[in-house]
Design a protein around this motif. Sequence first.
Motif, PDB file in Angstrom:
ATOM      1  N   TRP A  60     -13.121  33.289  -2.674  1.00  0.00           N
ATOM      2  CA  TRP A  60     -12.079  32.455  -3.251  1.00  0.00           C
ATOM      3  C   TRP A  60     -11.234  31.744  -2.197  1.00  0.00           C
ATOM      4  CZ3 TRP A  60     -11.000  37.083  -6.914  1.00  0.00           C
ATOM      5  CH2 TRP A  60     -11.857  37.020  -8.022  1.00  0.00           C
ATOM      6  N   CYS A  61     -11.288  32.206  -0.956  1.00  0.00           N
ATOM      7  CA  CYS A  61     -10.553  31.542   0.127  1.00  0.00           C
ATOM      8  C   CYS A  61     -11.480  30.752   1.053  1.00  0.00           C
ATOM      9  CB  CYS A  61      -9.756  32.564   0.940  1.00  0.00           C
ATOM     10  SG  CYS A  61      -8.362  33.294   0.042  1.00  0.00           S
ATOM     11  N   GLY A  62     -12.773  30.755   0.773  1.00  0.00           N
ATOM     12  CA  GLY A  62     -13.688  29.932   1.533  1.00  0.00           C
ATOM     13  C   GLY A  62     -13.975  30.425   2.931  1.00  0.00           C
ATOM     14  N   VAL A  63     -13.995  31.755   3.128  1.00  0.00           N
ATOM     15  CA  VAL A  63     -14.276  32.318   4.441  1.00  0.00           C
ATOM     16  C   VAL A  63     -15.443  33.303   4.334  1.00  0.00           C
ATOM     17  CG1 VAL A  63     -11.886  32.011   5.191  1.00  0.00           C
ATOM     18  CG2 VAL A  63     -12.579  34.212   4.203  1.00  0.00           C
ATOM     19  N   VAL A  64     -15.849  33.841   5.468  1.00  0.00           N
ATOM     20  CA  VAL A  64     -16.918  34.828   5.521  1.00  0.00           C
ATOM     21  C   VAL A  64     -16.316  36.222   5.358  1.00  0.00           C
ATOM     22  CG1 VAL A  64     -18.759  35.815   6.954  1.00  0.00           C
ATOM     23  CG2 VAL A  64     -18.270  33.354   7.064  1.00  0.00           C
ATOM     24  N   GLY A  65     -16.906  37.043   4.520  1.00  0.00           N
ATOM     25  CA  GLY A  65     -16.415  38.407   4.330  1.00  0.00           C
ATOM     26  C   GLY A  65     -17.565  39.382   4.200  1.00  0.00           C
ATOM     27  N   LEU A  66     -17.635  40.362   5.088  1.00  0.00           N
ATOM     28  CA  LEU A  66     -18.733  41.331   5.095  1.00  0.00           C
ATOM     29  C   LEU A  66     -18.269  42.698   4.629  1.00  0.00           C
ATOM     30  CD1 LEU A  66     -21.652  42.221   5.943  1.00  0.00           C
ATOM     31  CD2 LEU A  66     -20.676  42.775   8.189  1.00  0.00           C
ATOM     32  N   LYS A  67     -18.981  43.239   3.631  1.00  0.00           N
ATOM     33  CA  LYS A  67     -18.899  44.661   3.314  1.00  0.00           C
ATOM     34  C   LYS A  67     -20.080  45.325   3.990  1.00  0.00           C
ATOM     35  CE  LYS A  67     -20.953  46.954   0.282  1.00  0.00           C
ATOM     36  NZ  LYS A  67     -21.339  48.139   1.100  1.00  0.00           N
ATOM     37  N   PRO A  68     -19.854  46.091   5.049  1.00  0.00           N
ATOM     38  CA  PRO A  68     -20.994  46.684   5.763  1.00  0.00           C
ATOM     39  C   PRO A  68     -21.661  47.787   4.947  1.00  0.00           C
ATOM     40  CG  PRO A  68     -18.952  46.718   7.077  1.00  0.00           C
ATOM     41  CD  PRO A  68     -18.576  46.406   5.664  1.00  0.00           C
ATOM     42  N   SER A  69     -22.784  48.253   5.458  1.00  0.00           N
ATOM     43  CA  SER A  69     -23.370  49.475   4.908  1.00  0.00           C
ATOM     44  C   SER A  69     -22.321  50.572   4.933  1.00  0.00           C
ATOM     45  CB  SER A  69     -24.564  49.923   5.764  1.00  0.00           C
ATOM     46  OG  SER A  69     -25.611  48.999   5.711  1.00  0.00           O
TER      47      SER A  69
ATOM     48  N   GLU B  91     -24.314  51.435  -1.405  1.00  0.00           N
ATOM     49  CA  GLU B  91     -24.046  51.543   0.031  1.00  0.00           C
ATOM     50  C   GLU B  91     -24.801  50.499   0.847  1.00  0.00           C
ATOM     51  OE1 GLU B  91     -24.482  55.613   1.277  1.00  0.00           O
ATOM     52  OE2 GLU B  91     -23.055  56.335  -0.223  1.00  0.00           O
ATOM     53  N   GLN B  92     -25.182  49.393   0.210  1.00  0.00           N
ATOM     54  CA  GLN B  92     -25.903  48.318   0.891  1.00  0.00           C
ATOM     55  C   GLN B  92     -24.925  47.357   1.566  1.00  0.00           C
ATOM     56  OE1 GLN B  92     -28.345  47.941  -3.055  1.00  0.00           O
ATOM     57  NE2 GLN B  92     -29.176  46.441  -1.601  1.00  0.00           N
ATOM     58  N   PRO B  93     -25.340  46.703   2.652  1.00  0.00           N
ATOM     59  CA  PRO B  93     -24.503  45.657   3.222  1.00  0.00           C
ATOM     60  C   PRO B  93     -24.555  44.405   2.355  1.00  0.00           C
ATOM     61  CG  PRO B  93     -26.576  45.763   4.413  1.00  0.00           C
ATOM     62  CD  PRO B  93     -26.584  46.897   3.417  1.00  0.00           C
ATOM     63  N   ALA B  94     -23.421  43.733   2.195  1.00  0.00           N
ATOM     64  CA  ALA B  94     -23.355  42.507   1.404  1.00  0.00           C
ATOM     65  C   ALA B  94     -22.270  41.612   1.980  1.00  0.00           C
ATOM     66  CB  ALA B  94     -23.074  42.817  -0.066  1.00  0.00           C
ATOM     67  N   ILE B  95     -22.549  40.322   2.012  1.00  0.00           N
ATOM     68  CA  ILE B  95     -21.636  39.364   2.633  1.00  0.00           C
ATOM     69  C   ILE B  95     -21.367  38.221   1.671  1.00  0.00           C
ATOM     70  CG2 ILE B  95     -23.417  37.903   3.702  1.00  0.00           C
ATOM     71  CD1 ILE B  95     -21.682  37.848   6.236  1.00  0.00           C
ATOM     72  N   SER B  96     -20.168  37.663   1.740  1.00  0.00           N
ATOM     73  CA  SER B  96     -19.859  36.393   1.097  1.00  0.00           C
ATOM     74  C   SER B  96     -19.782  35.342   2.184  1.00  0.00           C
ATOM     75  CB  SER B  96     -18.526  36.467   0.345  1.00  0.00           C
ATOM     76  OG  SER B  96     -18.170  35.187  -0.160  1.00  0.00           O
ATOM     77  N   VAL B  97     -20.539  34.266   2.017  1.00  0.00           N
ATOM     78  CA  VAL B  97     -20.525  33.168   2.979  1.00  0.00           C
ATOM     79  C   VAL B  97     -20.205  31.884   2.206  1.00  0.00           C
ATOM     80  CG1 VAL B  97     -23.023  32.812   2.806  1.00  0.00           C
ATOM     81  CG2 VAL B  97     -21.813  32.027   4.840  1.00  0.00           C
TER      82      VAL B  97
END
Length: 469
Positions: free
Chosen positions: A192-201, A417-423
């Motif tokens: 929603w803010c237009g940035v990269v956000g990673l949830k790691p494993s 518990e998987q890694p997932a990213i918003s780009v």
Amino acid sequence: MDHQPPAAHLGDLPATDLLALYARRALSPVAVIEAVIARAETAEPTLRALYAFAPEQALAAARSSEARWMRGEALPLDGVPVTVKENVATEGVPMPLGTGARHDAAPSPIDAPPAARLREDGAVIFAKTTMPDYGMLSSGLSSFHPLTRNPWDPARGPGGSSAGSGAAAAAGYGPLHLGTDIGGSVRLPAAWCGVVGLKPSHGRVPIDPPYYGRCAGPLTRTVADTALMMRTLSRPDARDATALPPADLPWGDLDGLNLKGLRLGLVMEAGAGLPLDPANRDVVEAAARLLAAAGAVVEPVRPFLTQAMLDGLDLFWRQRASLDIEALDEARRARVLPFIRDWAAGGRDLSGAAVFHGMSQMAAMRDAALAAIRPYDFLIGPVSPNPPFPAEHASPTNDPARAMAHIAYTVPFNMSEQPAISVPAGFTPEGLPVGLQIAGRRFDDVGVLRLARAFERIRPALRPWPMVE
């Protein structure tokens, strides 16, 4: 060192560029932190993204960093500005967890693992960032912090619960920001803010205290900065009993992924929760077409989440929140955000069997997510079903009975518990950011970053960053 800034505003420079400029003695950490402080002081009356803003301490840390660079003793993140979400302990700063019920929280005695790693590597922690009560909302609404707003449109919220982190990243308060994610709380504000956000494993970044699905992860403007931050954050810490074994991963090698023949499962329908907004759908489908045109094999994936799974998780979290709130005295309970009190009340009288059922549904969610990715290298799809919503709302529905309806795309990967990213993938017709989610197999954090970097290179140019006056 030369304190004269380059042409770009220093708050907008990626950490990778800052470190290169520091190494050439073309730029000083002092000039950078001065510029970031000035930008925050200009934008904060509108955005209210920061907590425990400490300019003088930051300037002192930047001067120490400059001296290390001059002596040739620089640390891996020396002099790079960073913010840390309020619920990640930093020494000497109270941790109210976003709620007025903890308005008198004592200063934290030590840094939590992610903050400790950042400080050890020379990053300049100049502020904490805001969050909603107990981190249980995807908004910037809090009974302790002022209302946090979205830099792209201050009438909209930044998402949450890493609300201030997402807003600070989009507004150019320096390059590196730390959030936490238990159901989407890094990826949703990133989208929603237009940035990269990673949830790691789960366990890749040691955290204290650990909990089901809880991860700490970066919010940045570039995939390269996210990888740079992960190199620091992923170092071991014995305080997290759920942490993964230490691993020397190639965080700096983001360009080794060949898209040709890569198997991507496209998850357009979550299977539960809110329907997908047409504007979000258009952006994500366009992203999938770009990846297919670059040689990836993109196949639709049937929904794997069910409403029963999402409802079970909701009941379990309500019960947990209810126990926390009911343990407070009456005066403190009254300080909790009413939306959170109303939502938690749904867990007050649950039987042990109902709570056990909720936990079982969380396990079913885990198994479904892992089964869905099995035929593929990665899953791609929306981060959220909706664009940013009004800043004053507690959630997209603004209804405690449907408080979790918007996390159906993100929360399965916390449970699995998987890694997932918003780009960042594009914008709605109104100019609001839309994120693409990329989820990888368990422990393939570097692979997720590589695919995100590959997409970053082929997507259309994004709009200029918002300027908040």
